[in-house]
Design a protein around this motif. Structure first.
Motif, PDB file in Angstrom:
ATOM      1  N   UNK A 105      43.682  36.289  35.660  1.00 50.96           N
ATOM      2  CA  UNK A 105      43.492  34.868  35.368  1.00 50.96           C
ATOM      3  C   UNK A 105      42.959  34.018  36.803  1.00 50.96           C
ATOM      4  N   UNK A 106      42.198  34.786  37.410  1.00 50.79           N
ATOM      5  CA  UNK A 106      41.363  34.032  38.569  1.00 50.79           C
ATOM      6  C   UNK A 106      39.762  34.032  38.531  1.00 50.79           C
ATOM      7  N   UNK A 107      39.220  33.000  39.218  1.00 48.08           N
ATOM      8  CA  UNK A 107      37.752  32.876  39.082  1.00 48.08           C
ATOM      9  C   UNK A 107      37.132  34.158  39.637  1.00 48.08           C
ATOM     10  N   UNK A 108      35.751  34.175  39.253  1.00 46.32           N
ATOM     11  CA  UNK A 108      34.857  35.337  39.514  1.00 46.32           C
ATOM     12  C   UNK A 108      33.462  34.571  40.260  1.00 46.32           C
ATOM     13  N   UNK A 109      33.502  35.321  41.227  1.00 51.50           N
ATOM     14  CA  UNK A 109      32.214  34.718  42.059  1.00 51.50           C
ATOM     15  C   UNK A 109      31.358  35.986  42.327  1.00 51.50           C
ATOM     16  N   UNK A 110      29.968  35.971  41.996  1.00 49.96           N
ATOM     17  CA  UNK A 110      29.202  37.149  42.283  1.00 49.96           C
ATOM     18  C   UNK A 110      27.807  36.567  43.068  1.00 49.96           C
ATOM     19  N   UNK A 111      27.485  37.356  44.121  1.00 50.24           N
ATOM     20  CA  UNK A 111      25.960  37.206  45.073  1.00 50.24           C
ATOM     21  C   UNK A 111      25.246  38.206  44.528  1.00 50.24           C
ATOM     22  N   UNK A 112      24.356  37.755  43.958  1.00 48.06           N
ATOM     23  CA  UNK A 112      23.212  38.759  43.520  1.00 48.06           C
ATOM     24  C   UNK A 112      22.280  38.943  44.682  1.00 48.06           C
TER      25      UNK A 112
END
Length: 284
Positions: A155-162
């Motif tokens: 239950x934590x946010x998700x960040x992605x760098x593409x």
């Protein structure tokens, strides 16, 4: 003594410019790809690999990106052991993977994990264009899908760098299947109330741009990043028209409603921290 210091021949790297060629000690200097100005490498590193003259954003490795964003010693890596196989027995594929593994120190072209950004917990994935040009194969899709699932469970946010040239041709349809696999994982995460932030860096193209990179709750990009599915030449040949000079740049995508914001690298950590704080349970 003086002979020992000045008498030895040194290795030099030649860097072309409009005025001709300039010799600089190898490894000491770096030329900006945006304006051709030459800087000390330590100056470039200090500015997060952003040119202080023209603002060009040079690529970061996965670990340089992590170091620029996360609180010191808080990042914990997930699934570092996962790497690609050769399901189609594509010639020389394993040898190329091993070469990139040695060059980058990574098993695959994405690093996933979790950590703290300004004390705010978040799951994270960052692609490294130095590994097979960030191309998406089955291992990358698996690592991203697992990271999203972990974020949902914790239950934590998700960040992605593409950063990707698209799907990995050596794995054929298996690489294309990762578009659906990652998108489904993100849909489950979203349905559970999860926050996803996507940041597209140069370049984000092909199957990556057409799947997980474009379906965040917030879709951001770095200045000047190339973002698109098919290449300029293919599109121009198909529609038989000349495209605008800034076509598929981050600024073009923002102007046409495909992005929420273009963020300078120096502002990235603060922007992400503000969003994480805003979306915390009970945050204001």
């Amino acid at each position: 003594m003086l002979k020992d210091i000045f008498g030895k021949r040194r290795r030099y790297a030649s860097i072309p410019s409009e005025q001709g060629k300039m010799d600089v000690p190898e490894g000491l200097m770096q030329k900006c790809k945006g304006c051709n100005k030459i800087f000390y490498r330590k100056e470039v590193k200090k500015s997060l690999h952003v040119c202080t003259n023209c603002g060009y954003h040079h690529p970061l490795t996965a670990w340089e990106r992590i170091d620029s964003l996360f609180d010191v010693d808080t990042f914990v890596e997930w699934d570092a052991e996962i790497s690609s196989a050769n399901p189609l027995n594509f010639p020389d594929y394993i040898e190329k993977l091993e070469k990139d593994q040695k060059k980058t120190g990574l098993n695959e072209g994405v690093v996933t994990g979790k950590g703290l950004i300004d004390s705010h917990p978040t799951a994270f994935a960052v692609m490294d264009s130095n590994f097979r040009m960030g191309s998406m194969g089955s291992a990358i899709g698996e690592k991203i899908a697992r990271a999203v699932e972990n974020a949902r469970k914790e239950e934590i946010p998700f960040i992605i760098f593409s950063a990707s040239g698209g799907a990995r041709m050596q794995e054929g349809v298996l690489s294309l299947m990762q578009m659906a696999k990652t998108s489904i994982a993100i849909k489950r995460f979203s349905d559970a109330g999860g926050l996803m932030i996507s940041v597209m860096t140069h370049p984000t193209t092909g199957g990556v741009s057409a799947s997980f990179a474009s379906i965040g709750d917030y879709n951001f990009a770095e200045p000047g990043a190339l973002i698109g599915f098919a290449g300029r030449r293919i599109i121009e040949q198909t529609i038989r028209e000349k495209l605008p000079q800034d076509f598929q740049t981050a600024e073009f995508q923002l102007k046409h409603g495909q992005l929420d914001k273009v963020i300078h690298r120096k502002e990235m950590r603060n922007t992400l921290a503000q969003l994480l704080k805003l979306h915390e349970k009970g945050g204001e």
